[in-house]
Design a protein around this motif. Structure first.
Motif, PDB file in Angstrom:
ATOM      1  N   LEU A  30       0.824  -1.211   0.000  1.00 48.51           N
ATOM      2  CA  LEU A  30       0.000   0.000   0.000  1.00 48.51           C
ATOM      3  C   LEU A  30       0.857   1.259   0.000  1.00 48.51           C
ATOM      4  N   GLY A  31       1.988   1.205   0.708  1.00 48.89           N
ATOM      5  CA  GLY A  31       2.882   2.350   0.722  1.00 48.89           C
ATOM      6  C   GLY A  31       3.491   2.620  -0.641  1.00 48.89           C
ATOM      7  N   ALA A  32       3.881   1.541  -1.335  1.00 47.01           N
ATOM      8  CA  ALA A  32       4.423   1.701  -2.685  1.00 47.01           C
ATOM      9  C   ALA A  32       3.359   2.245  -3.628  1.00 47.01           C
ATOM     10  N   ALA A  33       2.132   1.711  -3.509  1.00 45.57           N
ATOM     11  CA  ALA A  33       1.046   2.143  -4.389  1.00 45.57           C
ATOM     12  C   ALA A  33       0.646   3.595  -4.146  1.00 45.57           C
ATOM     13  N   SER A  34       0.924   4.114  -2.961  1.00 46.93           N
ATOM     14  CA  SER A  34       0.566   5.499  -2.655  1.00 46.93           C
ATOM     15  C   SER A  34       1.344   6.491  -3.511  1.00 46.93           C
ATOM     16  N   ARG A  35       2.385   6.016  -4.201  1.00 47.09           N
ATOM     17  CA  ARG A  35       3.126   6.868  -5.137  1.00 47.09           C
ATOM     18  C   ARG A  35       2.396   7.003  -6.467  1.00 47.09           C
ATOM     19  N   THR A 145      -7.886   7.123  -8.682  1.00 49.03           N
ATOM     20  CA  THR A 145      -8.104   5.936  -7.851  1.00 49.03           C
ATOM     21  C   THR A 145      -7.859   4.662  -8.651  1.00 49.03           C
ATOM     22  N   GLY A 146      -8.214   4.673  -9.933  1.00 43.57           N
ATOM     23  CA  GLY A 146      -7.927   3.525 -10.786  1.00 43.57           C
ATOM     24  C   GLY A 146      -6.431   3.281 -10.920  1.00 43.57           C
ATOM     25  N   MET A 147      -5.650   4.345 -11.032  1.00 42.08           N
ATOM     26  CA  MET A 147      -4.201   4.182 -11.105  1.00 42.08           C
ATOM     27  C   MET A 147      -3.634   3.658  -9.790  1.00 42.08           C
ATOM     28  N   PHE A 148      -4.237   4.069  -8.696  1.00 41.81           N
ATOM     29  CA  PHE A 148      -3.840   3.554  -7.388  1.00 41.81           C
ATOM     30  C   PHE A 148      -4.130   2.060  -7.281  1.00 41.81           C
ATOM     31  N   LEU A 149      -5.297   1.644  -7.761  1.00 35.90           N
ATOM     32  CA  LEU A 149      -5.656   0.217  -7.746  1.00 35.90           C
ATOM     33  C   LEU A 149      -4.655  -0.607  -8.562  1.00 35.90           C
ATOM     34  N   GLN A 150      -4.333  -0.143  -9.751  1.00 36.51           N
ATOM     35  CA  GLN A 150      -3.377  -0.868 -10.582  1.00 36.51           C
ATOM     36  C   GLN A 150      -2.015  -0.933  -9.906  1.00 36.51           C
ATOM     37  N   SER A 151      -1.629   0.127  -9.236  1.00 42.70           N
ATOM     38  CA  SER A 151      -0.342   0.134  -8.536  1.00 42.70           C
ATOM     39  C   SER A 151      -0.314  -0.923  -7.439  1.00 42.70           C
ATOM     40  N   ILE A 152      -1.423  -1.095  -6.731  1.00 46.40           N
ATOM     41  CA  ILE A 152      -1.511  -2.140  -5.708  1.00 46.40           C
ATOM     42  C   ILE A 152      -1.346  -3.513  -6.341  1.00 46.40           C
ATOM     43  N   MET A 153      -2.025  -3.740  -7.452  1.00 49.38           N
ATOM     44  CA  MET A 153      -1.980  -5.053  -8.090  1.00 49.38           C
ATOM     45  C   MET A 153      -0.576  -5.386  -8.601  1.00 49.38           C
ATOM     46  N   LEU A 154       0.137  -4.389  -9.111  1.00 52.14           N
ATOM     47  CA  LEU A 154       1.501  -4.633  -9.587  1.00 52.14           C
ATOM     48  C   LEU A 154       2.465  -4.817  -8.425  1.00 52.14           C
ATOM     49  N   ALA A 155       2.303  -4.022  -7.371  1.00 52.13           N
ATOM     50  CA  ALA A 155       3.161  -4.190  -6.192  1.00 52.13           C
ATOM     51  C   ALA A 155       2.933  -5.553  -5.547  1.00 52.13           C
ATOM     52  N   ALA A 156       1.690  -6.023  -5.567  1.00 54.29           N
ATOM     53  CA  ALA A 156       1.398  -7.354  -5.035  1.00 54.29           C
ATOM     54  C   ALA A 156       2.133  -8.429  -5.827  1.00 54.29           C
ATOM     55  N   ARG A 157       2.159  -8.287  -7.145  1.00 49.62           N
ATOM     56  CA  ARG A 157       2.895  -9.252  -7.953  1.00 49.62           C
ATOM     57  C   ARG A 157       4.376  -9.254  -7.600  1.00 49.62           C
ATOM     58  N   ALA A 158       4.930  -8.083  -7.333  1.00 47.53           N
ATOM     59  CA  ALA A 158       6.338  -7.999  -6.965  1.00 47.53           C
ATOM     60  C   ALA A 158       6.629  -8.755  -5.682  1.00 47.53           C
ATOM     61  N   GLU A 159       5.602  -8.926  -4.841  1.00 47.99           N
ATOM     62  CA  GLU A 159       5.743  -9.677  -3.591  1.00 47.99           C
ATOM     63  C   GLU A 159       5.298 -11.128  -3.743  1.00 47.99           C
TER      64      GLU A 159
END
Length: 223
Positions: A30-35, A145-159
């Motif tokens: 979530l912190g990464a996606a906040s960017r 907000t859509g860009m934030f959602l996508q950022s979460i999904m990509l950061a999740a993949r990185a983990e």
């Protein structure tokens, strides 16, 4: 995992293992996606995280509402009011592909009802996220907000995690609000399941098609 691999491997997962996700990992994602970018940096998104007994109780209430057919009017229209091509064909291909893998025969409304109900069990995921936005925000903030959602999904993949963004929760946003304390002055955007994919679930074999670039990209004469 680089960003191209994350983009290529992100899919809507509809079957998760129950393995818990440490809070530190969720905070990292979530912190990464906040960017994610937002107009004038207003960061309009709100997130509610639910796990454990709270999530289980919410699932029971959502399933009861689903079984009773107790839909409420959504806070916004996700899909077009009148379907047309090429969007209708793409939607049908996605739905037919999913139902075939899930063993739902065409016309089997009971099986379709049960497959949709799996949304409200978060497809077995240990973590549910809910996203909301203040009602007085305009379309630009919904894009943010859509860009934030996508950022979460990509950061999740990185983990090494997977996700499924779910607008289905919006049909019962009254139940979500009651259980999670989301105030009425916020519109519910969607929910999201997050966890480790269970590759034994047949529906997770679904890989949807993407249009070739020439169907949606126009290059200028000097490009």
């Amino acid at each position: 995992m680089d960003v191209f691999e994350a983009l290529a491997t992100r899919r809507s997962i509809r079957g998760f293992r129950p393995d818990p996700i440490p809070r530190a990992i969720l905070e990292k994602i979530l912190g990464a996606a906040s960017r994610a970018p937002s107009g004038s940096n207003i960061q309009p998104w709100r997130v509610r995280v639910t796990t454990g007994a709270e999530k289980a109780a919410l699932s029971l209430a959502l399933r009861a509402a689903h079984d009773a057919g107790a839909k409420v009017e959504r806070d916004y229209h996700y899909y077009p009011r009148i379907w047309r091509e090429p969007y209708l064909a793409r939607r049908r291909a996605c739905g037919l592909g999913l139902y075939k893998l899930a063993g739902v025969a065409r016309g089997d409304s009971a099986a379709a009802h049960e497959q949709r109900a799996r949304n409200f069990d978060f497809f077995g995921a240990p973590v549910g996220l809910f996203f909301s936005i203040d009602r007085d925000m305009e379309q630009g903030s919904w894009l943010d907000t859509g860009m934030f959602l996508q950022s979460i999904m990509l950061a999740a993949r990185a983990e090494g995690l997977d996700t499924c963004a779910q607008a289905a929760f919006c049909d019962h946003h009254d139940v979500v609000r009651a259980h999670l304390g989301i105030p009425d002055d916020q519109a519910l955007v969607c929910g999201m399941s997050i966890g480790i994919a269970d590759h034994d679930v047949p529906a997770n074999a679904l890989v949807t098609d993407r249009e070739p670039l020439e169907n949606f990209v126009t290059f200028g004469p000097e490009a």
